[in-house]
Design a protein around this motif. Structure first.
Motif: not given
Length: 67
Positions: A14, A16, A23-26, A28-29, A43, A45, A51
Protein backbone atom coordinates in the motif's frame (compact mmCIF):
# COMPACT_ATOMS: atom_id res chain seq x y z
CA UNK A 1 6.25 12.12 0.81
CA UNK A 2 4.70 8.76 -0.14
CA UNK A 3 5.22 5.85 2.22
CA UNK A 4 5.12 2.19 1.14
CA UNK A 5 3.88 -0.47 3.55
CA UNK A 6 4.34 -4.09 2.47
CA UNK A 7 2.63 -7.20 3.82
CA UNK A 8 5.06 -9.95 2.80
CA UNK A 9 2.70 -12.77 3.80
CA UNK A 10 -0.10 -11.41 1.61
CA UNK A 11 2.31 -10.21 -1.11
CA UNK A 12 0.52 -6.86 -1.05
CA UNK A 13 1.70 -3.27 -0.82
CA UNK A 14 0.00 0.00 0.00
CA UNK A 15 1.44 3.33 -1.07
CA UNK A 16 0.25 6.13 1.20
CA UNK A 17 0.05 9.51 -0.50
CA UNK A 18 1.14 12.03 2.10
CA UNK A 19 1.82 10.38 5.45
CA UNK A 20 0.17 7.42 7.08
CA UNK A 21 -0.54 9.50 10.17
CA UNK A 22 -2.70 12.00 8.27
CA UNK A 23 -6.32 11.35 9.13
CA UNK A 24 -8.17 11.71 5.85
CA UNK A 25 -11.68 10.31 5.66
CA UNK A 26 -11.91 7.45 3.19
CA UNK A 27 -14.38 7.99 0.37
CA UNK A 28 -14.09 5.33 -2.32
CA UNK A 29 -11.88 2.80 -4.11
CA UNK A 30 -11.50 2.80 -7.88
CA UNK A 31 -9.97 -0.25 -9.58
CA UNK A 32 -7.30 0.86 -12.04
CA UNK A 33 -6.04 -2.54 -13.15
CA UNK A 34 -7.55 -5.95 -12.51
CA UNK A 35 -5.88 -8.67 -14.50
CA UNK A 36 -4.88 -12.23 -13.77
CA UNK A 37 -1.30 -11.17 -13.01
CA UNK A 38 -2.04 -8.14 -10.85
CA UNK A 39 -4.41 -5.64 -9.35
CA UNK A 40 -4.07 -1.91 -8.67
CA UNK A 41 -6.69 -0.01 -6.68
CA UNK A 42 -6.77 3.74 -6.08
CA UNK A 43 -8.23 5.03 -2.81
CA UNK A 44 -9.71 8.53 -2.60
CA UNK A 45 -10.87 10.63 0.33
CA UNK A 46 -14.38 12.08 0.56
CA UNK A 47 -13.20 15.19 -1.33
CA UNK A 48 -11.94 13.11 -4.26
CA UNK A 49 -8.21 13.43 -3.49
CA UNK A 50 -5.96 10.40 -3.96
CA UNK A 51 -4.88 9.02 -0.58
CA UNK A 52 -3.39 5.64 -1.45
CA UNK A 53 -2.57 2.97 -4.00
CA UNK A 54 -2.94 -0.76 -3.35
CA UNK A 55 -0.71 -3.18 -5.31
CA UNK A 56 -1.43 -6.91 -5.42
CA UNK A 57 0.78 -8.87 -5.77
CA UNK A 58 3.52 -6.54 -4.59
CA UNK A 59 6.18 -8.82 -6.11
CA UNK A 60 4.74 -8.09 -9.56
CA UNK A 61 4.91 -4.31 -9.20
CA UNK A 62 7.87 -3.60 -6.88
CA UNK A 63 11.54 -4.52 -7.11
CA UNK A 64 12.68 -6.72 -4.23
CA UNK A 65 14.79 -3.88 -2.74
CA UNK A 66 11.64 -1.70 -2.59
CA UNK A 67 9.63 -4.28 -0.65
Amino acid sequence: MPQIVVDEAADAAYVYIGTREEKREFGRTEPLLNESNGMVNLDFDVDGHLIGIELIPASHFLRSQDR
